[in-house]
Each structure stands twice: as C-alpha cells, then as structure tokens.
Design an enzyme around this catalytic site. Sequence first.
Site, mmCIF file in Angstrom:
data_model
loop_
_atom_site.group_PDB
_atom_site.id
_atom_site.type_symbol
_atom_site.label_atom_id
_atom_site.label_comp_id
_atom_site.label_asym_id
_atom_site.label_seq_id
_atom_site.Cartn_x
_atom_site.Cartn_y
_atom_site.Cartn_z
ATOM 1 N N ASP A 58 -14.807 -1.381 1.743
ATOM 2 C CA ASP A 58 -13.627 -2.114 1.292
ATOM 3 C C ASP A 58 -13.200 -3.176 2.285
ATOM 4 O O ASP A 58 -13.695 -3.228 3.421
ATOM 5 C CB ASP A 58 -12.470 -1.139 1.003
ATOM 6 C CG ASP A 58 -12.347 -0.031 2.043
ATOM 7 O OD1 ASP A 58 -12.876 -0.195 3.146
ATOM 8 O OD2 ASP A 58 -11.718 0.989 1.745
ATOM 9 N N ASN A 86 -3.397 10.659 0.519
ATOM 10 C CA ASN A 86 -3.174 10.783 -0.925
ATOM 11 C C ASN A 86 -4.488 11.019 -1.677
ATOM 12 O O ASN A 86 -4.536 10.935 -2.892
ATOM 13 C CB ASN A 86 -2.475 9.529 -1.471
ATOM 14 C CG ASN A 86 -3.317 8.267 -1.305
ATOM 15 O OD1 ASN A 86 -4.446 8.325 -0.814
ATOM 16 N ND2 ASN A 86 -2.771 7.131 -1.720
ATOM 17 N N HIS A 139 -7.292 9.200 -1.452
ATOM 18 C CA HIS A 139 -8.128 8.044 -1.804
ATOM 19 C C HIS A 139 -9.447 8.073 -1.018
ATOM 20 O O HIS A 139 -9.518 8.618 0.077
ATOM 21 C CB HIS A 139 -7.390 6.708 -1.632
ATOM 22 C CG HIS A 139 -7.126 6.276 -0.227
ATOM 23 N ND1 HIS A 139 -5.958 5.620 0.141
ATOM 24 C CD2 HIS A 139 -7.850 6.360 0.913
ATOM 25 C CE1 HIS A 139 -6.011 5.330 1.421
ATOM 26 N NE2 HIS A 139 -7.149 5.769 1.921
ATOM 27 N N GLU A 164 -7.338 4.335 -5.245
ATOM 28 C CA GLU A 164 -6.053 5.006 -5.125
ATOM 29 C C GLU A 164 -5.835 5.969 -6.297
ATOM 30 O O GLU A 164 -6.465 5.823 -7.360
ATOM 31 C CB GLU A 164 -4.930 3.956 -5.115
ATOM 32 C CG GLU A 164 -4.966 3.008 -3.924
ATOM 33 C CD GLU A 164 -4.406 3.637 -2.640
ATOM 34 O OE1 GLU A 164 -4.547 4.856 -2.428
ATOM 35 O OE2 GLU A 164 -3.828 2.879 -1.847
HETATM 36 C C1 F6R Z 1 -11.646 2.669 5.075
HETATM 37 C C2 F6R Z 1 -11.435 3.447 3.873
HETATM 38 C C3 F6R Z 1 -10.291 4.389 3.732
HETATM 39 C C4 F6R Z 1 -10.129 5.305 4.949
HETATM 40 C C5 F6R Z 1 -8.953 6.250 4.748
HETATM 41 C C6 F6R Z 1 -8.723 7.121 5.969
HETATM 42 O O1 F6R Z 1 -12.771 1.837 4.940
HETATM 43 O O2 F6R Z 1 -12.182 3.304 2.960
HETATM 44 O O3 F6R Z 1 -10.486 5.173 2.578
HETATM 45 O O4 F6R Z 1 -11.307 6.021 5.139
HETATM 46 O O5 F6R Z 1 -7.796 5.526 4.486
HETATM 47 O O6 F6R Z 1 -8.320 6.299 7.023
HETATM 48 P P1 F6R Z 1 -8.168 6.856 8.501
HETATM 49 O O7 F6R Z 1 -9.527 7.197 8.987
HETATM 50 O O8 F6R Z 1 -7.572 5.708 9.270
HETATM 51 O O9 F6R Z 1 -7.274 8.037 8.425
#
Ligand code: F6R
Length: 241
Positions: free
Chosen positions: A68, A136, A138, A143
Amino acid sequence: MFTVYKEKDYASLSRRAAAILSAEIIHNPKAVLGLATGTTPIETYQNLVESYREGLLDFSKISSVNLDEYCNLSPDHPQSYRYFMNYHLFDRVNINKKNTFVPDGMTEGKEAAARYDALIESLGGIDLQVLGIGQNGHIGFNEPGEFIADTHMVTLSESTIKANARLFASPDEVPKSAVTMGLRGILSAKKILLLASGKNKKQALEGALYGPITADLPASVLQLHPKVIVITDCDIALQKR
Ligand code: F6R
C-alpha cells in the site's frame, strides 16, 4: 491453514520473520516478495540487512511489491511508504530498485490500480507476502466493512488515522486516503507471513485466527489461505482448528 509461532518478545519475532524471509530468498533467488511497512517489520528488515552485510543473502534478482501507499504523498516524503522501504531495506541491500514496486498514490483512478494488479501478475505472482495487522483487523489498508478483491483507493478509517498519527507531526497531516492491494491480491500469494506485535493487536489477531470470516475483521479472510505463518509476541490462546 495457520502455523502459529508465539515468541517471547519483538526481537525474537523479528529474528524468526527474518529467518523465514531469508529461507525464501536463499531457496528462490528470483523470489517476488510482498512487503509491508509500519512499525512491526522494521526489525525484521534490519535483520535482513545484517544478513546481507554478512554475505548470507543476495537480493540482486529479487523483486518486491508493496501492499500500500498513502495518496498524495510524493515518494520522497519521509512518511511515504516508498521512502520507508528505501530507508529500511532497499538502500541497504543489493536489490535492483527497478524491481521494487509500491502502489502509485499520486495517480488517482481505477486504471492506476488495475495496472498494479497486472504488474503483480506479470511478475508471476507473489511468492511470500509479509503482512502486519491493524488494531481494527485491517491488512494492507483493507479496512473493516467491505471485502474488495482488487487494488483500490480507500478512505482510511478514524482508527487507522489515529494509529498512524504517531508518525506524523500532527493527526491533521495523516493522509485521509491510500491505495491498497485488495484481498484477492493478498490471498493469491503462495505463502503469507503475518506479523503481530504488542498487546493492542491481541484481539484483532485472535479474531482473525479463530473468529468468523467477516468483513468487519478483514484479516479473518486469511483463514481461506492454505499457507499462513503467523508470528506473534501477543499472549494469544492457541486453539486447534
Ligand atoms: C502497512 C500495512 C498495514 C500495517 C498495519 C500495522 O504496509 O499494510 O496494514 O501492517 O497497519 O501497522 P504497524 O506495524 O505499524 O502496527
């Protein structure tokens, strides 16, 4: 099908994750790696860099596709995911940057998104996809609320904006939208490596592993994948399935 490794802390989670990525790179020097940003994989990438410096890994024929990217942050913005990947990994190993791909957050529209899916296909698909998980539930920026198959633009949820605000000067600076690989793209990977670190991920992880498959918790779709390795330092109760 999940194989779950419960680790005592973030350092051992990161060592095991790097070991699995290293095995992939050694077995398959032309592997296509699906990569994630965020806080969780940072030490994993550091460990890969160390192994590269010790002469144990060769990235010269590796390709990568990231999950992403924020919309409207240029690739040289320090909070863009392209910048993150260059900083934490690509600039520190011998990967050919031309073979590293991050979704285009500067060009809006369905065609740009479709090009990303076509690109992944043209690479022969993803051999090993690294994922983090949002509080959440994702994965990528898929989302809660809707299962979307293809790469698409997404309006980030309040909870994600709040969680990511720690990396920006103020919550107002967090982009409100992003481009993310969709769930078909993620599930098409041959293997998935899901990393979850910290108490605040426990509930989402348990739901993803053992709860119903629901768009309210996008990571629960991983139950449909035949080969998911989960590494966590969360104190989750392991269940047989
Ligand atoms: C990042 C991504 C997100 C993160 C998720 C957890 O490329 O795709 O899904 O993996 O938000 O983020 P952290 O590791 O910062 O807790």
